[in-house]
Design a protein around this motif. Sequence first.
Motif, PDB file in Angstrom:
ATOM      1  N   GLY A 159      72.897 -49.184 -20.189  1.00 17.12           N
ATOM      2  CA  GLY A 159      73.332 -49.381 -18.969  1.00 17.12           C
ATOM      3  C   GLY A 159      74.943 -48.989 -18.482  1.00 17.12           C
ATOM      4  O   GLY A 159      75.260 -49.006 -17.266  1.00 17.12           O
ATOM      5  N   GLN A 160      75.640 -48.332 -19.295  1.00 13.89           N
ATOM      6  CA  GLN A 160      76.790 -47.753 -18.982  1.00 13.89           C
ATOM      7  C   GLN A 160      76.969 -46.321 -18.653  1.00 13.89           C
ATOM      8  O   GLN A 160      77.923 -45.890 -18.181  1.00 13.89           O
ATOM      9  CB  GLN A 160      77.835 -47.862 -20.011  1.00 13.89           C
ATOM     10  N   VAL A 161      75.743 -45.658 -18.875  1.00 14.08           N
ATOM     11  CA  VAL A 161      75.467 -44.222 -18.506  1.00 14.08           C
ATOM     12  C   VAL A 161      74.627 -44.193 -17.466  1.00 14.08           C
ATOM     13  O   VAL A 161      73.700 -44.755 -17.053  1.00 14.08           O
ATOM     14  CB  VAL A 161      74.831 -43.433 -19.624  1.00 14.08           C
ATOM     15  N   GLU A 162      75.145 -43.541 -16.187  1.00 21.92           N
ATOM     16  CA  GLU A 162      74.348 -43.653 -14.879  1.00 21.92           C
ATOM     17  C   GLU A 162      73.216 -42.575 -14.863  1.00 21.92           C
ATOM     18  O   GLU A 162      73.376 -41.614 -15.684  1.00 21.92           O
ATOM     19  CB  GLU A 162      75.117 -43.306 -13.649  1.00 21.92           C
ATOM     20  N   ASP A 163      72.183 -42.910 -14.234  1.00 19.58           N
ATOM     21  CA  ASP A 163      71.155 -41.627 -14.103  1.00 19.58           C
ATOM     22  C   ASP A 163      71.455 -40.303 -13.874  1.00 19.58           C
ATOM     23  O   ASP A 163      70.905 -39.548 -14.332  1.00 19.58           O
ATOM     24  CB  ASP A 163      70.342 -42.230 -12.949  1.00 19.58           C
ATOM     25  N   ALA A 164      72.742 -40.025 -13.184  1.00 24.72           N
ATOM     26  CA  ALA A 164      73.153 -38.915 -12.909  1.00 24.72           C
ATOM     27  C   ALA A 164      73.374 -38.132 -14.034  1.00 24.72           C
ATOM     28  O   ALA A 164      73.161 -36.777 -14.131  1.00 24.72           O
ATOM     29  CB  ALA A 164      74.343 -38.870 -11.931  1.00 24.72           C
ATOM     30  N   PHE A 165      73.556 -38.882 -15.147  1.00 23.52           N
ATOM     31  CA  PHE A 165      74.061 -38.145 -16.482  1.00 23.52           C
ATOM     32  C   PHE A 165      72.873 -37.264 -16.920  1.00 23.52           C
ATOM     33  O   PHE A 165      73.115 -36.281 -17.551  1.00 23.52           O
ATOM     34  CB  PHE A 165      74.455 -39.170 -17.424  1.00 23.52           C
ATOM     35  N   PHE A 166      71.695 -37.592 -16.698  1.00 25.34           N
ATOM     36  CA  PHE A 166      70.467 -37.044 -17.103  1.00 25.34           C
ATOM     37  C   PHE A 166      69.927 -36.304 -16.366  1.00 25.34           C
ATOM     38  O   PHE A 166      68.687 -35.405 -16.463  1.00 25.34           O
ATOM     39  CB  PHE A 166      69.414 -38.138 -17.587  1.00 25.34           C
ATOM     40  N   GLU A 167      70.288 -35.764 -15.143  1.00 22.55           N
ATOM     41  CA  GLU A 167      69.911 -34.955 -14.106  1.00 22.55           C
ATOM     42  C   GLU A 167      70.258 -33.492 -14.457  1.00 22.55           C
ATOM     43  O   GLU A 167      71.353 -33.328 -15.315  1.00 22.55           O
ATOM     44  CB  GLU A 167      70.601 -34.955 -12.709  1.00 22.55           C
ATOM     45  N   SER A 168      69.446 -32.298 -14.304  1.00 22.75           N
ATOM     46  CA  SER A 168      69.899 -30.987 -14.591  1.00 22.75           C
ATOM     47  C   SER A 168      71.186 -30.614 -13.968  1.00 22.75           C
ATOM     48  O   SER A 168      71.663 -31.114 -12.856  1.00 22.75           O
ATOM     49  CB  SER A 168      68.698 -30.183 -14.066  1.00 22.75           C
ATOM     50  N   LEU A 169      71.905 -29.799 -14.436  1.00 26.26           N
ATOM     51  CA  LEU A 169      73.118 -29.342 -13.886  1.00 26.26           C
ATOM     52  C   LEU A 169      72.639 -28.064 -12.992  1.00 26.26           C
ATOM     53  O   LEU A 169      71.543 -27.532 -12.775  1.00 26.26           O
ATOM     54  CB  LEU A 169      73.672 -28.264 -14.993  1.00 26.26           C
ATOM     55  N   PRO A 170      73.683 -28.189 -11.998  1.00 24.00           N
ATOM     56  CA  PRO A 170      73.278 -27.116 -10.812  1.00 24.00           C
ATOM     57  C   PRO A 170      73.171 -25.647 -11.331  1.00 24.00           C
ATOM     58  O   PRO A 170      73.775 -25.490 -12.341  1.00 24.00           O
ATOM     59  CB  PRO A 170      74.596 -27.041  -9.858  1.00 24.00           C
ATOM     60  N   LYS A 171      72.399 -24.708 -10.866  1.00 20.86           N
ATOM     61  CA  LYS A 171      72.092 -23.354 -11.432  1.00 20.86           C
ATOM     62  C   LYS A 171      73.519 -22.587 -11.855  1.00 20.86           C
ATOM     63  O   LYS A 171      73.559 -22.043 -12.734  1.00 20.86           O
ATOM     64  CB  LYS A 171      71.337 -22.575 -10.551  1.00 20.86           C
TER      65      LYS A 171
END
Length: 76
Positions: free
Chosen positions: A56-68
């Motif tokens: 619960g301390q890592v936000e969902d944005a952490f798992f999103e793909s990096l910008p190209k």
Amino acid sequence: MSTTVNVHEAKTHLSRLLKRAHDGEETILAKSGRPYARLVPLESTPARRKPGRVKGQVEDAFFESLPKDELAAWEQ
């Protein structure tokens, strides 16, 4: 309190010497009658890792793909 033990004896009784170190005793290992090394207890044992400890301390944005463009920079 420290004890001096020759290397041959240390090889023969390593388990016993480790127990004494764990109990807080320092042992000097000697080779040809000269101090060679020291067997001492560790200051503290490292904490064991516990899975899920930061849940619960890592936000969902952490798992999103990096910008190209950023991903391309890593692939160079």
